[in-house]
Design an enzyme around this catalytic site. Structure first.
Site, mmCIF file in Angstrom:
data_model
loop_
_atom_site.group_PDB
_atom_site.id
_atom_site.type_symbol
_atom_site.label_atom_id
_atom_site.label_comp_id
_atom_site.label_asym_id
_atom_site.label_seq_id
_atom_site.Cartn_x
_atom_site.Cartn_y
_atom_site.Cartn_z
ATOM 1 C CE LYS A 131 -21.748 93.288 -22.704
ATOM 2 N NZ LYS A 131 -22.840 93.668 -21.802
ATOM 3 C CB SER A 206 -23.154 90.385 -20.318
ATOM 4 O OG SER A 206 -23.550 91.592 -20.533
ATOM 5 C CB SER A 230 -24.614 92.999 -18.255
ATOM 6 O OG SER A 230 -25.403 91.664 -18.453
#
EC number: 3.5.1.4
Lengths: 569, 569
Positions: A131, A206, A230
């Site tokens: 990420k 996210s 997330s």
């Protein structure tokens, strides 16, 4: 200010945030090989999950590598996943930043193995995607902010170092929403990431870039972060396994984050993967490197095989799972209820015990978490946007997207809870401690209901009240996931192998709504809109039970799929 | 308001905080048997440490029990320690609240052993004293506030429950300073606790009641709490062993605290004892009860025998200790330097390696801790005093004591750092994380200096720049202890067996002062004033190294005293 400095200042073109974003986007696009000649799916094709294998860009061997793992050279594996990642990007817009050196690194790993006959570590040659916020030396971590463009990491995060020590090849970083604090993935720099099972649906957030990339097998394993859902929301929406560990089990040091310094309810890093074996292997590998010697907040607790063998849970022979059918806030849509029911039947067939779980003060816990994270959020977001002039994104409605950005209508700033004083924040944090104590006592009291001589072994719940919703619709607090962050429980997402089928998942008549949001969620369910979306469930254990939750996840997975436990990745 | 309510309100005597305190004090005093007929030491007798054994109030057997432990009935042991505690109280003012049921509990334990032939747990029959704030059902936890008088705990704290499960007899609670946030022990209810080695010196704080009581052997083992030195300072000033564990190793749930909800730098509970064996036994016993199943913030980490055998420290065969002679803030007084030097020689003689430790940004870490704890402290203290009208104590100068209280001159409120917004607090907390990372990296880098192939195994430092100072003089930030709370390192206090000797510990000529406070500390050193005070050192390990730090403490203790490691309590 010297006259020279003034001169320089006057001559410097002050770039608008829109121009900065556009420049960045164009640079990025120029770097990828385009697949325009390879019959990209039409805009009308919603489900692109099969496309990487049919487009002709991958060789048979590359397809085999990216589908099955197995014994290949690190260069072959890294090449195959990199190529498939580029395809994935062009299908669902997962803006990627590749690690230029990854192929060289893979070649070095191959050479090491050839020369010594030994692997570097338990993840030798495995490409891992990260990420955006997880720093890799030399790459940017923008967390979706224009003002963070050009902030190239001076060094690796602790996790990146550890993964490399284990032999992994860090090859790509993936997209996130601006601020990280959304459960969809859109920002002004890189745009919106779509769901590969259905373009019209969100990939979640996210860690939405990770979710979409791994679903398309552009990555065999990725790392996300989770403070309210997330990791789990994108895993659930993209049909992946994922683990959200308790605070500090996986080292977070050296990452970029939102709400830095909020020390009460902590974000966790954790893996997303197409297999549970990959989840387990990731955890074992990272912990074998003693992250607590490198990250001051990492928990000093090695992987514990006894806990993995479920020593604290009757050796896993007769478990009691508690099903939370809804959280008294939003009733799940029909596909989610179908998957829960099927999971229940599967566990009963496998000889385990199943009871119902009544939520305990979930609304109050959620509100307290919101107050804690919100206590300084407006200032935090403002500090990250004020220099660039970029607005804080206030909604994920695609009507607000404008990839040219220069013409964008700037929406109102995002509504946030009121700023608090430190003393007021302490009161919320104190309340949260009391709620955590209450919930633990409540869990312990379930010993009276289980028939196993133990409290409930794990809770099974939805990951969200819906499967991946249309873009802009995941604007309801992620109550099914954030509750467990607040409580610091270990949670695992399991795909059920089921997908939305409009014929089976018909809309129900209205129920007595728990809330306006429940009614809104009910209203937007139209079976056809969600067709093809994967359906997942969540397995919830107690604090720092990563080993036991992984093992119980394998039991649930085995029951659901009647297959042998996934092999080591 | 109904007319009846108004009438009641008008008829109720509104009691001043002075009257409330006086009433409480008198009630308490009436409950203790006085030793006036037993030749109490005169006011001029400063050192009362031997008095409990010479006063004639204890039988020979009671003296033997309280000095040596051994195999006695729980009733005998509880009786002997309770009697000796009452004597101790009258010598040094350790206002005590006894658990009325403790003798009955002891009798039940004896009966259980007689009937079953088995002990209840590893602490069977051991009386344990608890610092005021650790809730025992039915007793008050005032933490020194008038307004908390009458708040009787509705249930045990988790630790009290666990100790009882282990077979301990909780028999008494001890004195603390108002707010808990002082390193001396004085409050308006119970007055001031003195140092049994020298009446004119402080017992330290905030666990000052524990320190004085255990030094006088009115308790074999006690539990304190520590967020800046509150276990270690009284242990050091009273010549005791003590462990301040990392956050959450010992369960804190169900205790009363100051600054509730401050979730960043956490207070820890830990044991104080006359032997290291008692420290180890306490830790092993508490952890054997799996506190993480009862306290949501307790760390899921059982006692680890491999770590206790120093597996991570070369099996303890050739350790490298780093001596921090001063912290670049306040130079220690001569007795402290002498004890450090003697410890160094002892460790060298025992065959270990010794290097110097240069402090790294201690001032900045201390200031950040101060800012974090201070962010809401003024409001916190105000909320606890506003209803009673009691002033927040602003100094520990005994000139301000007035045990009649009714005639007290109310001092100015205590000066505190400015209140912060939540966002400002987050910035301090973020800075602290970065400092913790820096310190860890700094520690790891010491591998280049040790010659052991490992970084430094432990740091040895003063516990404070002085031994117990005169009352009111411990008003300098406890920089030698608070630094390790900020870093979340495990720390142990060891008495060196040395005491201040004015002939040996002569005043040095002035040095180049680090700070005004350094000069003030220099100025108040007069050897004769400190005569007889015990001298202690601190052993500092890394985060969550309770096992290794205990074991390394045993090595230091053995080297210092050339004796076999202390036996199991």
């Amino acid at each position: 200010m010297s006259s020279q400095t003034v001169e320089r200042a006057l001559n410097t073109e002050v770039k608008s945030w829109q121009r900065l974003a556009a420049e960045k986007r164009n640079t990025r696009h120029r770097r990828y090989p385009r697949m325009d000649a390879h019959k990209p799916p039409s805009k009308e094709t919603l489900n692109v999950i099969e496309f990487p294998e049919t487009c002709g860009l991958l060789s048979d061997r590359e397809i085999e590598i990216t589908n099955t793992g197995g014994t290949w050279s690190a260069v072959d594996v890294t090449t195959a996943f990199s190529k498939r990642a580029v395809i994935a990007h062009q299908l669902v817009e997962i803006p990627l930043r590749f690690v230029i050196e990854s192929l060289q690194r893979a070649a070095e790993l191959d050479e090491h193995l050839r020369r010594t006959g030994k692997v570097v570590g338990p993840l030798h040659g495995l490409p891992i995607s990260l990420k955006d916020q997880i720093n890799i030396k030399g790459l940017e971590s923008t967390i979706g902010y224009i003002s963070y463009i050009g902030r190239y990491a001076a060094s690796n995060s602790v996790l990146a170092d550890i993964l490399e020590s284990c032999g992994a090849v860090l090859y790509v970083k993936t997209n996130v929403p601006q601020t990280l604090m959304w459960v969809e993935t859109y920002n002004h720099i890189f745009g919106r990431t779509l769901n590969p099972y259905n373009h019209s649906l969100t990939s979640g957030g996210s860690s939405g870039g990770e979710g979409a990339l791994i679903a398309l097998k552009g990555s065999p394993l990725g790392v996300g972060s989770d403070i309210a859902g997330s990791i789990r929301v994108p895993a659930a929406f993209n049909g992946l396994y994922a683990l959200c560990p308790s605070y500090g089990r996986i080292p977070y040091a050296g990452c970029v984050n939102a709400l830095e310094g909020q020390d009460s309810v902590l974000s966790s890093l954790g893996p997303l993967c197409n297999s549970l074996g990959g989840i387990r292997n990731f955890m074992k590998s990272v912990l074998s490197e003693k992250p607590w010697l490198k990250d001051p907040l990492a928990m000093k607790k090695p992987w514990n095989e006894e806990e993995y063998r479920l020593a604290d849970h009757g050796d896993g022979k007769y478990l009691c799972f508690a099903f939370m059918w809804h959280d008294e806030f939003i009733l799940p849509h029909p596909p989610v209820m179908r998957a829960l029911e099927q999971t229940k039947q599967a566990l009963l067939s496998a000889g385990h015990q199943v009871i119902d779980w009544k939520p305990h003060k979930h609304a109050e816990i959620g509100e307290t978490l919101w107050a804690i994270c919100g206590a300084g959020a407006a200032q935090d977001f403002s500090m990250a946007t004020i220099l660039s002039g970029e607005p804080v994104i206030s909604a994920m409605d695609p009507a607000l997207d404008d990839l040219n950005l220069l013409a964008i209508d700037i929406p109102e700033d995002r509504p946030l809870p009121p700023a608090l004083s430190a003393f007021e924040l302490w009161q919320e944090q104190h309340k949260m401690r009391e709620l955590r104590q209450e919930y633990l006592d409540y869990w312990n009291a379930s010993i009276a209901l289980t028939g196993t001589g133990r409290p409930v072994d794990a809770i099974i719940s939805p990951c969200a009240p819906f499967v991946a919703p249309p873009h802009g619709k995941n604007n309801i607090p992620p109550s099914y996931t954030m509750i467990w962050n607040a409580l610091n429980y270990t949670t695992l997402v399991c795909p059920t192998g089921l997908f939305v089928d409009p014929a089976l998942d018909v809309k129900k008549p209205p129920h007595e709504f728990f809330s306006d949001l429940d009614e809104a969620a009910y209203d937007f369910y139209e079976p056809a809109k969600f067709a093809g979306a994967p359906i997942s469930i969540q397995v919830i254990g107690r604090t720092s039970e990563e080993e036991a939750v992984t093992a119980m996840g394998e039991i649930v997975d085995l029951a659901l799929h009647r297959k042998v436990p996934p092999a080591k990745l």
